[in-house]
Design an enzyme around this catalytic site. Structure first.
Site, PDB file in Angstrom:
ATOM      1  CG  ASP A  61       6.980   8.381   2.559  1.00  0.00           C
ATOM      2  OD1 ASP A  61       6.703   8.104   3.736  1.00  0.00           O
ATOM      3  OD2 ASP A  61       6.892   9.535   2.097  1.00  0.00           O
ATOM      4  CD  GLU A  66       2.572  -4.383   0.700  1.00  0.00           C
ATOM      5  OE1 GLU A  66       2.351  -5.596   0.843  1.00  0.00           O
ATOM      6  OE2 GLU A  66       2.207  -3.522   1.525  1.00  0.00           O
ATOM      7  CG  ASP A  67       2.683   1.533  -0.643  1.00  0.00           C
ATOM      8  OD1 ASP A  67       1.718   0.747  -0.536  1.00  0.00           O
ATOM      9  OD2 ASP A  67       3.083   2.241   0.301  1.00  0.00           O
ATOM     10  NE  ARG A  86       5.654   6.076  -1.140  1.00  0.00           N
ATOM     11  CZ  ARG A  86       5.400   4.849  -0.669  1.00  0.00           C
ATOM     12  NH1 ARG A  86       4.263   4.620  -0.040  1.00  0.00           N
ATOM     13  NH2 ARG A  86       6.258   3.862  -0.843  1.00  0.00           N
ATOM     14  NE  ARG A 134      -1.431   8.188   0.537  1.00  0.00           N
ATOM     15  CZ  ARG A 134      -0.400   7.842   1.295  1.00  0.00           C
ATOM     16  NH1 ARG A 134       0.369   6.822   0.934  1.00  0.00           N
ATOM     17  NH2 ARG A 134      -0.133   8.487   2.411  1.00  0.00           N
ATOM     18  CG  HIS A 164      -2.301   1.468   2.133  1.00  0.00           C
ATOM     19  ND1 HIS A 164      -1.007   1.753   2.528  1.00  0.00           N
ATOM     20  CD2 HIS A 164      -2.499   2.179   1.005  1.00  0.00           C
ATOM     21  CE1 HIS A 164      -0.463   2.604   1.672  1.00  0.00           C
ATOM     22  NE2 HIS A 164      -1.356   2.875   0.733  1.00  0.00           N
ATOM     23  CB  CYS A 251       4.723  -1.037   4.175  1.00  0.00           C
ATOM     24  SG  CYS A 251       3.129  -0.855   4.977  1.00  0.00           S
TER      25      CYS A 251
END
Length: 256
Positions: A61, A66-67, A86, A134, A164, A251
């Site tokens: 992923d 962005e995460d 992740r 998350r 999200h 993202c």
């Protein structure tokens, strides 16, 4: 105005990425690469420099860069992603962040706090932070504490339906807000000029404003028309293969 973007090339392992929609099938890696190329070129059309990071095969992923970081005009915060698979991505993003920010202006979300950048929406110097599967309250609290050091503020927003915060919200500057699903009637966003997105085009809530232009996913004509009616130039990018991994336009980049 944004000057820079950071993106990460999709890995071949992306076909094993996290998804809540297995019925869409696994991503076509070669098509995902072509779509990523088009995404990068579209960002450049908006007048930003794009730093392209190598793929991380160990992290399916990791193209959803962005995460793993929050970048502002004054500081950066490296996150602690809520999905354990992740977490190692933060090691890969750190050198890229250090190339743009001084060490004293780089902060981290520490355990037990978790935070995904997809849950963070910047509106000027104020940040809305989704509390989701998350991102937890501790992660949001740490982010707000870091932002406060630079005269910025933040507030937590409870989620109940979407992955999200930015799955169903996109700030287009000038007080204009794309809004869908559970946020259409939320009192938190009453002050904005809301552009409501219908359920049949809900994926297109995830658009990105870049220096006056708005990048919109391909295949959502009602959303495109609504944004154009507000006077924006719209650029279209196909993200079909990223949608299969619950990913969208925002993202795929860090914009600052």
């Amino acid at each position: 105005m944004f000057k820079n973007c950071i993106v990460r090339r999709p890995s071949k392992s992306m076909i094993e990425g996290i998804t809540s929609a297995p019925e869409l099938g696994k991503p076509d890696y070669e098509l995902a690469l072509k779509q990523h190329d088009a995404y990068i070129e579209t960002l450049k059309q908006c007048g930003v420099k794009v730093k392209v990071l190598d793929a991380m095969e160990a992290y399916p992923d990791s193209c959803f860069v962005e995460d793993v970081a929050i970048c502002t005009s004054e500081c950066a915060v490296i996150t602690n992603p809520g999905a354990k698979s992740r977490n190692g991505e933060i090691i890969g993003i750190k050198p890229a962040i250090e190339a743009f920010f001084q060490a004293e202006n780089i902060h981290h979300i520490e355990f037990p706090g978790t935070l995904d950048g997809g849950d963070v929406m910047m509106v000027g110097k104020h940040f809305y932070i989704g509390i989701s599967e998350r991102t937890n309250k501790e992660g949001a609290s740490q982010l707000i504490s870091h932002l406060n050091k630079y005269g910025m503020t933040g507030e937590a927003v409870a989620l109940s339906e979407v992955l999200h915060l930015k799955t169903a919200l996109a700030y287009l500057e000038n007080n204009n807000l794309l809004v869908g699903g559970e946020f259409i009637t939320s009192p938190i966003f009453e002050k904005f000029n809301k552009i409501e997105i219908s359920d049949d085009e809900s994926y297109s809530c995830n658009c990105i404003w870049v220096n006056g232009k708005v990048i919109v996913p391909e295949g959502y004509p009602k959303t495109q028309a609504a944004i154009e009616e507000r006077g924006y130039e719209v650029l279209i990018v196909d993200t079909s293969e990223y949608r299969k991994l619950d990913g969208g336009l925002s993202c795929l980049s860090l914009r600052f």
